[in-house]
Write a protein that holds these residues in place. Structure first.
Motif, PDB file in Angstrom:
ATOM      1  N   GLN A   1       0.823  -1.208   0.000  1.00 19.64           N
ATOM      2  CA  GLN A   1       0.000   0.000   0.000  1.00 19.64           C
ATOM      3  C   GLN A   1       0.858   1.260   0.000  1.00 19.64           C
ATOM      4  OE1 GLN A   1      -2.564  -0.465   3.411  1.00 19.64           O
ATOM      5  NE2 GLN A   1      -4.006  -1.796   2.323  1.00 19.64           N
ATOM      6  N   ALA A   2       2.024   1.190   0.657  1.00 24.89           N
ATOM      7  CA  ALA A   2       2.918   2.344   0.698  1.00 24.89           C
ATOM      8  C   ALA A   2       3.635   2.552  -0.635  1.00 24.89           C
ATOM      9  CB  ALA A   2       3.936   2.172   1.819  1.00 24.89           C
ATOM     10  N   MET A   3       3.970   1.455  -1.310  1.00 21.04           N
ATOM     11  CA  MET A   3       4.715   1.532  -2.558  1.00 21.04           C
ATOM     12  C   MET A   3       3.843   1.901  -3.748  1.00 21.04           C
ATOM     13  SD  MET A   3       7.249  -1.778  -2.363  1.00 21.04           S
ATOM     14  CE  MET A   3       7.788  -1.516  -4.071  1.00 21.04           C
ATOM     15  N   GLN A   4       2.596   1.470  -3.752  1.00 23.05           N
ATOM     16  CA  GLN A   4       1.752   1.584  -4.938  1.00 23.05           C
ATOM     17  C   GLN A   4       1.587   3.021  -5.448  1.00 23.05           C
ATOM     18  OE1 GLN A   4      -1.519   2.663  -5.796  1.00 23.05           O
ATOM     19  NE2 GLN A   4      -1.320   1.717  -7.828  1.00 23.05           N
ATOM     20  N   PRO A   5       1.326   4.017  -4.565  1.00 21.48           N
ATOM     21  CA  PRO A   5       1.196   5.398  -5.080  1.00 21.48           C
ATOM     22  C   PRO A   5       2.465   5.901  -5.750  1.00 21.48           C
ATOM     23  CG  PRO A   5       0.282   5.217  -2.865  1.00 21.48           C
ATOM     24  CD  PRO A   5       1.016   3.940  -3.128  1.00 21.48           C
ATOM     25  N   ALA A   6       3.627   5.532  -5.198  1.00 27.41           N
ATOM     26  CA  ALA A   6       4.895   5.968  -5.800  1.00 27.41           C
ATOM     27  C   ALA A   6       5.070   5.354  -7.181  1.00 27.41           C
ATOM     28  CB  ALA A   6       6.065   5.590  -4.896  1.00 27.41           C
ATOM     29  N   MET A   7       4.736   4.065  -7.318  1.00 32.11           N
ATOM     30  CA  MET A   7       4.841   3.404  -8.616  1.00 32.11           C
ATOM     31  C   MET A   7       3.890   4.047  -9.625  1.00 32.11           C
ATOM     32  SD  MET A   7       7.208   1.158  -8.373  1.00 32.11           S
ATOM     33  CE  MET A   7       7.988   2.293  -7.215  1.00 32.11           C
ATOM     34  N   ALA A   8       2.696   4.396  -9.165  1.00 34.60           N
ATOM     35  CA  ALA A   8       1.716   5.034 -10.052  1.00 34.60           C
ATOM     36  C   ALA A   8       2.222   6.390 -10.535  1.00 34.60           C
ATOM     37  CB  ALA A   8       0.378   5.197  -9.331  1.00 34.60           C
ATOM     38  N   GLN A   9       2.844   7.148  -9.632  1.00 35.18           N
ATOM     39  CA  GLN A   9       3.380   8.459 -10.008  1.00 35.18           C
ATOM     40  C   GLN A   9       4.518   8.332 -11.014  1.00 35.18           C
ATOM     41  OE1 GLN A   9       4.457  10.597  -6.429  1.00 35.18           O
ATOM     42  NE2 GLN A   9       2.557  11.759  -6.474  1.00 35.18           N
ATOM     43  N   ILE A  10       5.450   7.414 -10.738  1.00 30.28           N
ATOM     44  CA  ILE A  10       6.581   7.209 -11.648  1.00 30.28           C
ATOM     45  C   ILE A  10       6.077   6.751 -13.011  1.00 30.28           C
ATOM     46  CG2 ILE A  10       8.667   5.849 -12.086  1.00 30.28           C
ATOM     47  CD1 ILE A  10       9.041   5.705  -9.040  1.00 30.28           C
ATOM     48  N   SER A  11       5.093   5.867 -13.009  1.00 29.71           N
ATOM     49  CA  SER A  11       4.521   5.358 -14.252  1.00 29.71           C
ATOM     50  C   SER A  11       3.907   6.488 -15.069  1.00 29.71           C
ATOM     51  CB  SER A  11       3.464   4.301 -13.939  1.00 29.71           C
ATOM     52  OG  SER A  11       2.757   3.933 -15.100  1.00 29.71           O
ATOM     53  N   THR A  12       3.136   7.352 -14.417  1.00 31.71           N
ATOM     54  CA  THR A  12       2.478   8.457 -15.118  1.00 31.71           C
ATOM     55  C   THR A  12       3.499   9.445 -15.670  1.00 31.71           C
ATOM     56  OG1 THR A  12       0.522   8.254 -13.709  1.00 31.71           O
ATOM     57  CG2 THR A  12       0.819  10.339 -14.881  1.00 31.71           C
ATOM     58  N   ILE A  13       4.490   9.810 -14.846  1.00 31.64           N
ATOM     59  CA  ILE A  13       5.523  10.753 -15.293  1.00 31.64           C
ATOM     60  C   ILE A  13       6.308  10.164 -16.457  1.00 31.64           C
ATOM     61  CG2 ILE A  13       7.674  11.905 -14.630  1.00 31.64           C
ATOM     62  CD1 ILE A  13       6.497  12.103 -11.781  1.00 31.64           C
ATOM     63  N   SER A  14       6.654   8.872 -16.370  1.00 32.33           N
ATOM     64  CA  SER A  14       7.401   8.216 -17.446  1.00 32.33           C
ATOM     65  C   SER A  14       6.596   8.205 -18.734  1.00 32.33           C
ATOM     66  CB  SER A  14       7.760   6.780 -17.045  1.00 32.33           C
ATOM     67  OG  SER A  14       8.578   6.755 -15.902  1.00 32.33           O
ATOM     68  N   LEU A  15       5.285   7.982 -18.610  1.00 30.39           N
ATOM     69  CA  LEU A  15       4.416   7.952 -19.794  1.00 30.39           C
ATOM     70  C   LEU A  15       4.378   9.319 -20.470  1.00 30.39           C
ATOM     71  CD1 LEU A  15       2.389   6.602 -21.657  1.00 30.39           C
ATOM     72  CD2 LEU A  15       0.601   7.146 -19.990  1.00 30.39           C
ATOM     73  N   VAL A  16       4.228  10.381 -19.683  1.00 30.34           N
ATOM     74  CA  VAL A  16       4.189  11.727 -20.244  1.00 30.34           C
ATOM     75  C   VAL A  16       5.497  12.042 -20.966  1.00 30.34           C
ATOM     76  CG1 VAL A  16       4.075  14.184 -19.694  1.00 30.34           C
ATOM     77  CG2 VAL A  16       2.515  12.581 -18.570  1.00 30.34           C
ATOM     78  N   LEU A  17       6.618  11.744 -20.313  1.00 30.02           N
ATOM     79  CA  LEU A  17       7.918  11.996 -20.923  1.00 30.02           C
ATOM     80  C   LEU A  17       8.111  11.147 -22.177  1.00 30.02           C
ATOM     81  CD1 LEU A  17      10.131  12.159 -17.704  1.00 30.02           C
ATOM     82  CD2 LEU A  17       9.425  14.071 -19.158  1.00 30.02           C
ATOM     83  N   LEU A  18       7.623   9.918 -22.142  1.00 26.00           N
ATOM     84  CA  LEU A  18       7.741   9.029 -23.301  1.00 26.00           C
ATOM     85  C   LEU A  18       6.955   9.576 -24.483  1.00 26.00           C
ATOM     86  CD1 LEU A  18       8.589   6.353 -24.628  1.00 26.00           C
ATOM     87  CD2 LEU A  18       6.589   5.287 -23.558  1.00 26.00           C
ATOM     88  N   LEU A  19       5.731  10.054 -24.233  1.00 31.07           N
ATOM     89  CA  LEU A  19       4.915  10.612 -25.306  1.00 31.07           C
ATOM     90  C   LEU A  19       5.590  11.829 -25.936  1.00 31.07           C
ATOM     91  CD1 LEU A  19       1.351  10.345 -23.739  1.00 31.07           C
ATOM     92  CD2 LEU A  19       2.207   9.056 -25.688  1.00 31.07           C
ATOM     93  N   VAL A  20       6.158  12.688 -25.092  1.00 32.88           N
ATOM     94  CA  VAL A  20       6.844  13.879 -25.598  1.00 32.88           C
ATOM     95  C   VAL A  20       8.044  13.481 -26.447  1.00 32.88           C
ATOM     96  CG1 VAL A  20       8.182  15.916 -24.932  1.00 32.88           C
ATOM     97  CG2 VAL A  20       6.073  15.354 -23.715  1.00 32.88           C
ATOM     98  N   LEU A  21       8.824  12.517 -25.970  1.00 27.85           N
ATOM     99  CA  LEU A  21      10.013  12.080 -26.711  1.00 27.85           C
ATOM    100  C   LEU A  21       9.642  11.385 -28.015  1.00 27.85           C
ATOM    101  CD1 LEU A  21      12.568  10.785 -24.054  1.00 27.85           C
ATOM    102  CD2 LEU A  21      12.867  12.638 -25.682  1.00 27.85           C
ATOM    103  N   MET A  22       8.587  10.560 -27.964  1.00 27.69           N
ATOM    104  CA  MET A  22       8.152   9.885 -29.189  1.00 27.69           C
ATOM    105  C   MET A  22       7.732  10.903 -30.236  1.00 27.69           C
ATOM    106  SD  MET A  22       6.107   6.409 -28.170  1.00 27.69           S
ATOM    107  CE  MET A  22       5.978   5.947 -29.896  1.00 27.69           C
ATOM    108  N   LEU A  23       7.054  11.956 -29.784  1.00 31.00           N
ATOM    109  CA  LEU A  23       6.641  13.003 -30.714  1.00 31.00           C
ATOM    110  C   LEU A  23       7.863  13.720 -31.283  1.00 31.00           C
ATOM    111  CD1 LEU A  23       4.324  14.541 -32.010  1.00 31.00           C
ATOM    112  CD2 LEU A  23       4.312  16.065 -30.026  1.00 31.00           C
ATOM    113  N   ALA A  24       8.842  14.002 -30.413  1.00 32.98           N
ATOM    114  CA  ALA A  24      10.050  14.705 -30.859  1.00 32.98           C
ATOM    115  C   ALA A  24      10.864  13.857 -31.833  1.00 32.98           C
ATOM    116  CB  ALA A  24      10.914  15.069 -29.654  1.00 32.98           C
ATOM    117  N   LEU A  25      10.950  12.565 -31.561  1.00 30.46           N
ATOM    118  CA  LEU A  25      11.774  11.685 -32.392  1.00 30.46           C
ATOM    119  C   LEU A  25      11.106  11.312 -33.709  1.00 30.46           C
ATOM    120  CD1 LEU A  25      13.220   9.267 -29.685  1.00 30.46           C
ATOM    121  CD2 LEU A  25      14.553  10.769 -31.160  1.00 30.46           C
TER     122      LEU A  25
END
Length: 293
Positions: A160-184
């Motif tokens: 329960q303590a880890m899950q919110p952190a994983m969700a945040q990292i996942s969301t941030i990584s997805l946003v950055l991935l979308l931006v990079l995919m668009l740039a590339l």
């Protein structure tokens, strides 16, 4: 450019691993397996992903005038199912997340066996390494999911303590991935306009989503999951095959990347629209079970 490509690989890995780990931390094995006990739904899910969608890709590659590299790329994404983005799409759609994880897992496992058998028939002369595909998908998707499930089963407080952190990292990584995919891939996507490739990709995604929705059973939440899971293809497997078998035809990889970007642009807003229309159980993130199509 090589730095951006390295970052794209890192953000993809971060997104997939943290998404799978987060899903494992928030679910139990019984929750994942329960939706898969519906034999009819599982059979329809397999049929739409491994019969209907590949047939659609093959038909579009023959009906629409396309370069050979684009035809190859379309067949690659058409035959590769089990995308790691599915649980995130289901979460955005407020659909059945447990079914999404179970569906993703079974599609991924079947893809490992399916691709080496079917691709040589569609693309004579191609050799597909089942081991290479299996190792990539198992290490990045199955292992984190299993680790999360084990932590959830043995140490629920830690989960329960880890899950919110994983969700945040996942969301941030997805946003950055979308931006990079668009740039590339922006120039590559623009270059595909006028070749028929974008039209073929959009038609492919729309038909796949509609087919998944129609065959997704009586519940709206499972219809939405199968629609999103059928429309979003397994780019990891497609990239592996494109890299190992078509190194001398770089436009195959370019198309797969562009198609992945187009898919995200279409499917994430679609998931958001599903989410706006969803009826959830008060006080939970779970969809109401009574939704009908």
């Amino acid at each position: 450019m090589s730095v951006l490509q390295t970052l794209q690989s890192l953000f993809t890995l971060a997104f997939v691993v943290t998404s799978m780990l987060g899903m494992g931390l928030s679910l139990t094995v019984s929750q994942i397996v329960a939706p898969l006990r519906n034999a009819r739904l599982v059979a329809l899910s397999l049929a739409v992903n491994f019969v209907v969608v590949p047939a659609v890709a093959f038909g579009l590659s023959r009906v629409i005038p396309l370069d050979q590299d684009v035809q190859i790329g379309l067949l690659l994404i058409g035959t590769a199912a089990g995308a790691p983005f599915l649980p995130k799409l289901a979460q955005i759609a407020k659909a059945d997340i447990a079914f999404a994880v179970g569906l993703m897992t079974i599609l991924m496992l079947v893809t490992i066996v399916y691709l080496p058998l079917v691709l040589p028939l569609l693309l004579p002369g191609i050799e597909v390494s089942a081991l290479e595909i299996a190792l990539s998908l198992i290490v990045t998707m199955l292992v984190p999911l299993v680790v999360g499930l084990l932590i959830k089963a043995r140490y629920e407080g830690i989960a329960q303590a880890m899950q919110p952190a994983m969700a945040q990292i996942s969301t941030i990584s997805l946003v950055l991935l979308l931006v990079l995919m668009l740039a590339l891939n922006f120039r590559n996507v623009i270059a595909l306009f006028g070749t028929g490739a974008i039209i073929a990709t959009l038609l492919f995604i729309v038909i796949a989503v509609l087919a998944g929705y129609v065959l997704g059973g009586p519940r709206t939440s499972t219809k939405q999951v199968l629609a999103l899971g059928t429309g979003q293809r397994n780019l990891s497997a497609a990239f592996i095959i494109a890299t190992s078998n078509f190194a001398g035809q770089p436009n195959v990889l370019v198309y797969v990347a562009a198609a992945g970007l187009v898919g995200m642009v279409v499917l994430f807003p679609t998931a958001g629209e599903f989410g706006k229309r969803a009826k959830v159980i008060p006080g939970t993130d779970q969809p109401a079970a009574s939704g009908q199509a």
